[in-house]
Design a protein around this motif. Structure first.
Motif, PDB file in Angstrom:
ATOM      1  N   TYR A 173     -17.098   0.835 -10.617  1.00  0.00           N
ATOM      2  CA  TYR A 173     -17.816   1.779  -9.853  1.00  0.00           C
ATOM      3  C   TYR A 173     -17.251   3.063 -10.149  1.00  0.00           C
ATOM      4  N   GLY A 174     -15.841   3.018 -10.999  1.00  0.00           N
ATOM      5  CA  GLY A 174     -15.323   4.384 -11.124  1.00  0.00           C
ATOM      6  C   GLY A 174     -14.612   4.683  -9.981  1.00  0.00           C
ATOM      7  N   ALA A 175     -14.228   3.966  -9.043  1.00  0.00           N
ATOM      8  CA  ALA A 175     -13.570   4.014  -7.693  1.00  0.00           C
ATOM      9  C   ALA A 175     -12.243   4.431  -7.750  1.00  0.00           C
ATOM     10  N   SER A 176     -11.565   5.359  -6.757  1.00  0.00           N
ATOM     11  CA  SER A 176     -10.276   5.693  -6.602  1.00  0.00           C
ATOM     12  C   SER A 176      -9.685   4.642  -5.660  1.00  0.00           C
ATOM     13  N   SER A 177      -8.300   4.843  -5.533  1.00  0.00           N
ATOM     14  CA  SER A 177      -7.727   3.915  -4.650  1.00  0.00           C
ATOM     15  C   SER A 177      -8.080   4.187  -2.982  1.00  0.00           C
ATOM     16  N   GLU A 178      -8.561   5.574  -3.126  1.00  0.00           N
ATOM     17  CA  GLU A 178      -8.726   6.053  -1.628  1.00  0.00           C
ATOM     18  C   GLU A 178     -10.097   5.678  -1.484  1.00  0.00           C
ATOM     19  N   ASP A 179     -11.136   5.449  -2.505  1.00  0.00           N
ATOM     20  CA  ASP A 179     -12.187   4.985  -2.026  1.00  0.00           C
ATOM     21  C   ASP A 179     -12.234   3.524  -1.626  1.00  0.00           C
ATOM     22  N   VAL A 180     -11.181   2.685  -2.129  1.00  0.00           N
ATOM     23  CA  VAL A 180     -11.255   1.261  -2.027  1.00  0.00           C
ATOM     24  C   VAL A 180     -10.686   1.250  -0.460  1.00  0.00           C
ATOM     25  N   ARG A 181      -9.620   2.233  -0.114  1.00  0.00           N
ATOM     26  CA  ARG A 181      -9.092   2.058   1.218  1.00  0.00           C
ATOM     27  C   ARG A 181     -10.253   2.278   2.145  1.00  0.00           C
ATOM     28  N   GLU A 182     -10.817   3.223   1.984  1.00  0.00           N
ATOM     29  CA  GLU A 182     -12.143   3.903   2.762  1.00  0.00           C
ATOM     30  C   GLU A 182     -12.868   2.556   2.963  1.00  0.00           C
ATOM     31  N   ARG A 183     -13.364   1.689   2.124  1.00  0.00           N
ATOM     32  CA  ARG A 183     -14.267   0.845   2.232  1.00  0.00           C
ATOM     33  C   ARG A 183     -13.758  -0.504   2.749  1.00  0.00           C
ATOM     34  N   GLU A 184     -12.416  -0.628   2.646  1.00  0.00           N
ATOM     35  CA  GLU A 184     -11.761  -1.766   3.293  1.00  0.00           C
ATOM     36  C   GLU A 184     -11.647  -1.580   4.693  1.00  0.00           C
ATOM     37  N   GLU A 185     -11.301  -0.161   5.134  1.00  0.00           N
ATOM     38  CA  GLU A 185     -11.348   0.199   6.485  1.00  0.00           C
ATOM     39  C   GLU A 185     -12.520  -0.209   7.259  1.00  0.00           C
ATOM     40  N   LEU A 186     -13.607   0.256   6.591  1.00  0.00           N
ATOM     41  CA  LEU A 186     -15.012   0.428   7.119  1.00  0.00           C
ATOM     42  C   LEU A 186     -15.498  -1.113   7.296  1.00  0.00           C
ATOM     43  N   LEU A 187     -15.039  -2.008   6.344  1.00  0.00           N
ATOM     44  CA  LEU A 187     -15.106  -3.374   6.540  1.00  0.00           C
ATOM     45  C   LEU A 187     -14.541  -3.826   7.743  1.00  0.00           C
ATOM     46  N   GLU A 188     -13.138  -3.732   7.943  1.00  0.00           N
ATOM     47  CA  GLU A 188     -12.399  -4.019   8.876  1.00  0.00           C
ATOM     48  C   GLU A 188     -13.151  -3.537  10.206  1.00  0.00           C
ATOM     49  N   GLU A 189     -13.409  -2.476  10.280  1.00  0.00           N
ATOM     50  CA  GLU A 189     -14.177  -1.512  11.567  1.00  0.00           C
ATOM     51  C   GLU A 189     -15.067  -2.556  12.052  1.00  0.00           C
ATOM     52  N   ILE A 190     -16.325  -2.696  10.736  1.00  0.00           N
ATOM     53  CA  ILE A 190     -17.556  -3.452  11.187  1.00  0.00           C
ATOM     54  C   ILE A 190     -17.291  -4.951  11.515  1.00  0.00           C
TER      55      ILE A 190
END
Length: 95
Positions: free
Chosen positions: A63-80
């Motif tokens: 996905y050409g993701a950055s480490s910030e992109d990964v952190r953002e999605r990990e935080e979203l998963l945790e929150e949900i």
């Protein structure tokens, strides 16, 4: 707490996370996973697929993701996942 659909600027608002996830899975086009080619529901379920079925490195490459992109999605998963009744979501999606 209100939940907003963040897919492509949709902006639909829901009273609970379960309704938001069901909306994402049923009202938006299903994307193909860039890692394995599986067609998955969009939104939370697509992110969950990518992060449970594939390594973070595979996700970053595909996905050409950055480490910030990964952190953002990990935080979203945790929150949900801390709020959602996953069984209720599954039940709604199998109707």
């Amino acid at each position: 707490m209100a939940w907003e659909c963040g897919i492509d600027g949709c902006g639909a608002i829901f009273e609970d996370v379960e309704a938001a996830v069901v909306h994402q899975a049923t009202e938006h086009e299903r994307p193909e996973c860039n890692v394995c080619g599986t067609v998955v529901p969009d939104g939370y379920l697509a992110i969950r697929h990518a992060f449970t079925e594939h390594s973070r490195a595979e996700y970053v490459r595909a996905y050409g993701a950055s480490s910030e992109d990964v952190r953002e999605r990990e935080e979203l998963l945790e929150e949900i996942e801390s709020e959602a009744n996953i069984e209720r979501i599954a039940s709604e999606l199998t109707r």
